[in-house]
Design a protein around this motif. Structure first.
Motif, PDB file in Angstrom:
ATOM      1  N   PRO A 245      29.496  42.120  33.917  1.00 41.02           N
ATOM      2  CA  PRO A 245      28.511  41.047  34.030  1.00 41.02           C
ATOM      3  C   PRO A 245      28.985  39.935  34.963  1.00 41.02           C
ATOM      4  N   ARG A 246      28.038  39.192  35.476  1.00 37.56           N
ATOM      5  CA  ARG A 246      28.339  38.028  36.305  1.00 37.56           C
ATOM      6  C   ARG A 246      29.096  36.985  35.483  1.00 37.56           C
ATOM      7  N   TRP A 247      30.034  36.306  36.116  1.00 35.62           N
ATOM      8  CA  TRP A 247      30.793  35.247  35.459  1.00 35.62           C
ATOM      9  C   TRP A 247      29.937  33.978  35.444  1.00 35.62           C
ATOM     10  N   GLU A 248      29.198  33.766  34.380  1.00 30.66           N
ATOM     11  CA  GLU A 248      28.285  32.625  34.301  1.00 30.66           C
ATOM     12  C   GLU A 248      29.066  31.308  34.277  1.00 30.66           C
ATOM     13  N   GLY A 249      28.587  30.360  35.078  1.00 27.67           N
ATOM     14  CA  GLY A 249      29.203  29.037  35.107  1.00 27.67           C
ATOM     15  C   GLY A 249      30.482  28.954  35.904  1.00 27.67           C
ATOM     16  N   SER A 250      30.900  30.054  36.513  1.00 19.32           N
ATOM     17  CA  SER A 250      32.138  30.035  37.294  1.00 19.32           C
ATOM     18  C   SER A 250      31.907  29.362  38.645  1.00 19.32           C
ATOM     19  N   THR A 251      32.968  28.833  39.216  1.00 21.73           N
ATOM     20  CA  THR A 251      32.906  28.161  40.512  1.00 21.73           C
ATOM     21  C   THR A 251      34.027  28.673  41.394  1.00 21.73           C
ATOM     22  N   ALA A 252      33.695  28.987  42.634  1.00 24.01           N
ATOM     23  CA  ALA A 252      34.730  29.382  43.585  1.00 24.01           C
ATOM     24  C   ALA A 252      35.500  28.138  44.010  1.00 24.01           C
ATOM     25  N   VAL A 253      36.799  28.145  43.781  1.00 24.25           N
ATOM     26  CA  VAL A 253      37.620  26.982  44.126  1.00 24.25           C
ATOM     27  C   VAL A 253      38.575  27.268  45.277  1.00 24.25           C
ATOM     28  N   TYR A 254      38.678  28.535  45.669  1.00 22.93           N
ATOM     29  CA  TYR A 254      39.578  28.881  46.768  1.00 22.93           C
ATOM     30  C   TYR A 254      39.128  30.192  47.382  1.00 22.93           C
ATOM     31  N   ARG A 255      38.859  30.186  48.670  1.00 21.07           N
ATOM     32  CA  ARG A 255      38.458  31.394  49.384  1.00 21.07           C
ATOM     33  C   ARG A 255      39.394  31.629  50.572  1.00 21.07           C
ATOM     34  N   GLY A 256      40.681  31.532  50.310  1.00 22.44           N
ATOM     35  CA  GLY A 256      41.652  31.626  51.388  1.00 22.44           C
ATOM     36  C   GLY A 256      42.592  32.804  51.309  1.00 22.44           C
ATOM     37  N   GLY A 257      42.366  33.720  50.357  1.00 20.98           N
ATOM     38  CA  GLY A 257      43.315  34.807  50.176  1.00 20.98           C
ATOM     39  C   GLY A 257      43.195  35.908  51.208  1.00 20.98           C
ATOM     40  N   PRO A 258      44.197  36.788  51.270  1.00 18.38           N
ATOM     41  CA  PRO A 258      44.161  37.930  52.184  1.00 18.38           C
ATOM     42  C   PRO A 258      43.307  39.054  51.626  1.00 18.38           C
TER      43      PRO A 258
END
Length: 285
Positions: A245-258
């Motif tokens: 299921p989708r992670w409800e209420g989650s927020t992306a805090v970092y999109r810098g990984g390899p």
């Protein structure tokens, strides 16, 4: 100086071309301000970083900002220091702009690292690699990986690119999301028709019993429902793909990984020879 460790931070959304920062941490520094001379391995020109007088023996800074594309075909970066006896950093790998040289290897597995029906040791190894790839820059506390898409384990001995590709061919980036303890328990307890579970890094453990998570710990401490955790994962899993299921209420805090293969190659090379995890981070009753 005793050690230099480098970390990857992607600054573009595309897989390739991409721009990324190379963060460096220097450890074992003598007291006082100083100038450290370094260069990218294989480069001719030395550069300098100025360390301020106020430090506790460790100093972290951005060393390089690099741009790679399919024409450069680069797949790895390493830093070397100009000091008596020499000193080199770990190697960071990224495979979305090119393939490594034929016959290249990326450290060794100390023993076979198996894949089980629910995930097992090899998926735990990948979860550890996910966390290691982003923790220093993002503050991630744990990682979660789905059994979906894994085709094989690792044999003992040198790890080849073909093995990395066969293991997880998707090439998804490692990102970091916030999620509450309550929401994480809901996702972890979601019934999977094939019998898979979400596999955590060594920092996170949980127990499934009667279709619910009855115990969830982070670094040995119970996770409260209201607690907010930073979890490394790929966007497909967080977005509700791959049978979860989708992670409800989650927020992306970092999109810098390899990419995931690069994260695994970097982790194995840095910790070689890597032992097989125990495959015991999820308890099912």
């Amino acid at each position: 100086m005793e050690k230099v460790t480098i970390f990857f931070e992607r600054t573009t959304a595309s897989k390739c071309p991409l721009t990324f920062k190379v963060h460096g941490t220097f450890e074992g520094l003598p007291p006082g301000g100083q100038l450290i001379r370094y260069r990218l391995a294989g480069a001719g020109k030395w550069k300098s970083v100025k360390v301020p007088g106020s430090h506790d023996g460790t100093y972290t800074t951005v060393l390089e900002t690099l741009a790679w594309d399919a024409e450069t075909g680069r797949t790895s970066v390493q830093v070397e220091l100009a000091q008596p006896g020499g000193l080199t950093s770990n190697t960071l790998y990224y495979f979305e702009c090119g393939d490594p040289p034929e016959g290249a290897t990326f450290g060794e597995a100390a023993e076979p690292v198996g894949l089980t029906r629910s995930g097992g040791p090899v998926v735990e190894l990948v979860a550890d690699a996910y966390l290691d790839a982003v923790q220093a820059v993002s503050g991630a506390e744990a990682a979660l990986v789905n059994r979906y898409g894994f085709w094989t384990g690792l044999d003992a001995g040198s790890v080849t690119y073909q093995e990395l590709f066969d293991l997880q061919p998707a090439g998804l980036h490692v990102d970091v999301y916030t999620v509450t303890g309550a929401e994480l328990k809901r996702v972890l307890a979601h019934p999977n028709p094939v019998g898979w579970v979400l596999t955590p890094s060594a920092s996170l453990r949980y127990t499934l019993e009667g279709g619910a998570v009855t115990e969830l710990t982070l670094n040995g401490a119970p996770v409260a429902d209201t607690q907010v955790l930073k979890i490394a994962a790929n966007y497909v899993l967080v977005g509700g793909g791959q049978g979860w299921p989708r992670w409800e209420g989650s927020t992306a805090v970092y999109r810098g990984g390899p990419d995931d293969r690069g994260a695994l190659a970097s982790y194995i090379a840095k910790n070689t020879p890597v032992p097989a995890p125990q495959g015991d981070r999820v308890t099912m009753r």
